[in-house]
Design a protein around this motif. Structure first.
Motif: not given
Length: 327
Positions: A35, A38, A42, A89, A92, A322-323, A325-326
């Protein structure tokens, strides 16, 4: 295809109960770590020095370990430069890829040195309260289910209740325990256990030891004496010396691993209570900085919740979701 997507595809199509255990067992670490990552993605759309500084803080707070984090950040900066990555991104997948590389040091993780013929002797070390006796019981249950004949040695004659606790786990696993009275010489208990194991044609002998650290010299002498007894009776044994540490203690687990690593020839690690902590990053710190293979991890309280460590499943469990959510 990115490394994260490859992992996701691999474990979604080959989903099994063990993969799910890693995913659910690492939920606390993932919720804390993923979290934050992420949120970082952002807030920073561009890969720059400030981004790396915050990522460094997130990793350290997840108990990945300062030295491990510094090495990881340096490698990520190299990746960003060499692949000309500008968007956070895109980084990640590189993060998960580098973590997996750190864990994939050799093929010793998740594997025990089991003897093809004759008896396998495994010695367990670690301080009190880390789940050593519980881990022995769970491994005994696993071996018994594999059709092996198992015997337990109650070598922790120092802690009150240790022998009784091992007997309870022996009953649960359906295996016998060789014991003496509390306060007896641990080496004598181990000697009798080896003799009993030989006479009963046992496949695996699991030996408990006392978990005190107050005096390193005494600890070392006691463990050396136990190992001499074992080796005299079974040449080449013990085949594994497994250090049990509690994941919830974070960097404290690292200190214990260092002390026991100096005092004994630790061949592998059992990390307990991984499901009960947000400090799962300690796996990376111990593996990277101390170079001790991780043999098993505790992913729950049930008797079958001790699983062989799988670096890819660990990273998948750490980044699962993770992917989505992002993106």
């Amino acid at each position: 295809m990115s490394f994260l997507k490859k992992l996701k595809e691999k474990f979604t199509t080959q989903s099994d109960s063990v993969t799910e255990k890693f995913k659910s067992g690492l939920s606390k670490t993932r919720n804390s770590f993923a979290s934050k990552v992420n949120d970082l993605m952002k807030r920073y759309r561009k890969v720059d020095e400030e981004f790396f500084e915050e990522l460094e803080e997130i990793l350290i707070s997840s108990d990945v370990g300062v030295h491990t984090v510094m090495d990881l950040i340096d490698e990520l900066k190299d990746v960003a430069r060499s692949r000309n990555i500008q968007d956070t991104n895109e980084l990640k997948s590189a993060i998960s890829e580098k973590l997996a590389e750190m864990l994939h040091k050799d093929d010793q993780d998740g594997h025990l040195n089991m003897q093809e013929s004759g008896m396998t002797v495994i010695l367990f070390v670690g301080v009190n309260g880390v789940g050593k006796t519980t881990s022995i019981g769970k491994l005994a249950y696993r071996f018994k289910n594999e059709g092996k004949k198992v015997l337990l040695a109650a070598g922790d004659t120092f802690r009150a209740g240790a022998i009784e606790q091992l007997e309870v786990w022996g009953e649960r696993a359906g295996v016998d325990v060789i014991k003496h009275q509390q306060g007896s010489d641990p080496a004598a208990v181990i000697y009798d256990s080896v003799k009993a194991a030989k006479s009963r044609n046992v496949d695996v002998l699991l030996c408990d030891t006392a978990g005190r650290l107050q005096n390193k010299v005494n600890l070392m002498k006691e463990l050396e004496k136990i190992k001499r007894v074992i080796e005299r009776e079974v040449p080449g044994a013990p085949h594994e010396v497994l250090l049990v540490v509690d994941a919830t203690t974070g960097q404290n687990a690292m200190s214990q691993a260092k002390i026991f690593g100096e005092s004994t020839d630790v061949s592998g690690l059992i990390l307990t209570k991984l499901d009960g902590t947000a400090k799962g990053g300690i796996v990376l710190a111990i593996r990277h900085e101390l170079d001790i293979p991780v043999k098993f991890v505790g992913l729950g309280e049930k008797i079958d919740d001790l699983e062989p460590f799988d670096p890819d499943k660990f990273v998948y469990g750490l980044f699962a979701g993770l992917e989505e959510e992002a993106e």
